[in-house]
Design a protein around this motif. Structure first.
Motif, PDB file in Angstrom:
ATOM      1  N   ASP A   1       0.833  -1.213   0.000  1.00  0.00           N
ATOM      2  CA  ASP A   1       0.000   0.000   0.000  1.00  0.00           C
ATOM      3  C   ASP A   1       0.863   1.256   0.000  1.00  0.00           C
ATOM      4  OD1 ASP A   1      -2.335  -1.431  -0.072  1.00  0.00           O
ATOM      5  OD2 ASP A   1      -2.760  -1.225   2.073  1.00  0.00           O
TER       6      ASP A   1
ATOM      7  N   ARG B   1       2.500   1.681  -3.416  1.00  0.00           N
ATOM      8  CA  ARG B   1       1.511   2.165  -4.378  1.00  0.00           C
ATOM      9  C   ARG B   1       1.263   3.667  -4.192  1.00  0.00           C
ATOM     10  NH1 ARG B   1      -2.717  -0.796  -2.847  1.00  0.00           N
ATOM     11  NH2 ARG B   1      -1.611  -2.637  -3.523  1.00  0.00           N
ATOM     12  N   SER B   2       1.204   4.111  -2.944  1.00  0.00           N
ATOM     13  CA  SER B   2       0.988   5.538  -2.665  1.00  0.00           C
ATOM     14  C   SER B   2       2.197   6.374  -3.075  1.00  0.00           C
ATOM     15  CB  SER B   2       0.684   5.745  -1.185  1.00  0.00           C
ATOM     16  OG  SER B   2      -0.552   5.171  -0.869  1.00  0.00           O
ATOM     17  N   GLU B   3       3.398   5.851  -2.862  1.00  0.00           N
ATOM     18  CA  GLU B   3       4.600   6.571  -3.289  1.00  0.00           C
ATOM     19  C   GLU B   3       4.614   6.726  -4.805  1.00  0.00           C
ATOM     20  OE1 GLU B   3       7.801   4.306  -1.644  1.00  0.00           O
ATOM     21  OE2 GLU B   3       7.631   5.260   0.319  1.00  0.00           O
ATOM     22  N   GLN B   4       4.222   5.675  -5.531  1.00  0.00           N
ATOM     23  CA  GLN B   4       4.161   5.752  -6.988  1.00  0.00           C
ATOM     24  C   GLN B   4       3.097   6.746  -7.429  1.00  0.00           C
ATOM     25  OE1 GLN B   4       6.182   4.518  -9.308  1.00  0.00           O
ATOM     26  NE2 GLN B   4       4.968   5.627 -10.809  1.00  0.00           N
ATOM     27  N   ARG B   5       1.962   6.765  -6.733  1.00  0.00           N
ATOM     28  CA  ARG B   5       0.881   7.714  -7.064  1.00  0.00           C
ATOM     29  C   ARG B   5       1.360   9.154  -6.829  1.00  0.00           C
ATOM     30  NH1 ARG B   5      -3.326   9.168 -10.012  1.00  0.00           N
ATOM     31  NH2 ARG B   5      -4.885  10.314  -8.844  1.00  0.00           N
TER      32      ARG B   5
ATOM     33  N   SER C   1       3.616  10.125  -9.656  1.00  0.00           N
ATOM     34  CA  SER C   1       2.835  10.370 -10.874  1.00  0.00           C
ATOM     35  C   SER C   1       2.139  11.725 -10.810  1.00  0.00           C
ATOM     36  CB  SER C   1       1.800   9.264 -11.073  1.00  0.00           C
ATOM     37  OG  SER C   1       2.428   8.028 -11.295  1.00  0.00           O
ATOM     38  N   LEU C   2       1.633  12.085  -9.642  1.00  0.00           N
ATOM     39  CA  LEU C   2       0.999  13.393  -9.491  1.00  0.00           C
ATOM     40  C   LEU C   2       2.016  14.519  -9.684  1.00  0.00           C
ATOM     41  CD1 LEU C   2      -1.401  12.826  -6.473  1.00  0.00           C
ATOM     42  CD2 LEU C   2      -2.024  13.218  -8.859  1.00  0.00           C
TER      43      LEU C   2
ATOM     44  N   SER D   1       2.650  14.918 -13.228  1.00  0.00           N
ATOM     45  CA  SER D   1       1.537  15.591 -13.907  1.00  0.00           C
ATOM     46  C   SER D   1       1.604  17.103 -13.708  1.00  0.00           C
ATOM     47  CB  SER D   1       0.193  15.047 -13.427  1.00  0.00           C
ATOM     48  OG  SER D   1      -0.108  15.505 -12.135  1.00  0.00           O
TER      49      SER D   1
ATOM     50  N   GLU E   1      -5.279  13.946  -2.289  1.00  0.00           N
ATOM     51  CA  GLU E   1      -4.319  13.918  -3.389  1.00  0.00           C
ATOM     52  C   GLU E   1      -4.246  15.298  -4.041  1.00  0.00           C
ATOM     53  OE1 GLU E   1      -5.537  10.866  -6.090  1.00  0.00           O
ATOM     54  OE2 GLU E   1      -4.816   9.283  -4.777  1.00  0.00           O
TER      55      GLU E   1
ATOM     56  N   VAL F   1      -0.041  12.580  -1.463  1.00  0.00           N
ATOM     57  CA  VAL F   1      -1.166  11.652  -1.270  1.00  0.00           C
ATOM     58  C   VAL F   1      -1.234  11.263   0.200  1.00  0.00           C
ATOM     59  CG1 VAL F   1      -1.066  10.718  -3.608  1.00  0.00           C
ATOM     60  CG2 VAL F   1       0.202   9.603  -1.802  1.00  0.00           C
TER      61      VAL F   1
END
Length: 163
Positions: free
Chosen positions: A50, A53-57, A60-61, A64, A100, A129
């Motif tokens: 988890d 996954r949050s570090e990758q999100r 990605s943000l 962006s 986020e 996030v």
């Protein structure tokens, strides 16, 4: 008297009454310890997944945010993008979901020569996030240099000549 006690103890040791109960308790304790270890290991792996996954999100943000800045630079005219106040009126923060956000900050760096200036925008973007495994948040920062260099020549097949 010692002989009597010895006979009594020797007789008790020879008897196997209650041995099955002792063995059953030992086996159950071993199985319980193994089951607890497996459960602890799997929940630890879930928390790690988890968080990853949050570090990758968050990354990605942040990326962006860089993409948003580049898109806004691309939509600016040649007369405005070399101005230090170009980004002042543009959007620099966005929310994507609960907890986020992305925020980017531009800095203009001027280089080149007086005849042909070379403008560079250094854009730093922070994606944030919610931390799924504990209180707080996870943030990742991405920095990119966007170079703007005016052209000094115009080719024959430039779009200005296509009318």
């Amino acid at each position: 008297m010692l002989r009597g006690l010895e006979r009594l103890l020797h007789g008790r040791i020879r008897e196997e009454n209650g041995m099955a109960l002792v063995m059953a308790i030992g086996v159950m304790a071993t199985i319980a310890i193994m089951g607890g270890s497996v459960a602890l290991y799997s929940t630890s792996d879930e928390r790690t997944a988890d968080r990853s996954r949050s570090e990758q999100r968050a990354y990605s943000l942040a990326q962006s945010g860089i993409d948003s800045a580049v898109a806004q630079l691309a939509n600016g005219s040649g007369f405005t993008i070399d101005n230090a106040d170009f980004f002042a009126s543009l959007t620099k923060t966005a929310s994507f979901g609960p907890g986020e956000t992305v925020t980017w900050t531009p800095t203009r760096v001027v280089g080149g020569t007086a005849a042909i200036p070379s403008y560079k925008w250094r854009i730093s973007s922070v994606g944030t996030v919610r931390n799924p495994s504990s209180a707080g948040s996870i943030s990742r920062t991405v920095t990119a240099d966007i170079r703007l260099k005016p052209t000094t020549v115009q080719t024959r097949d430039a779009s200005a000549w296509r009318y």
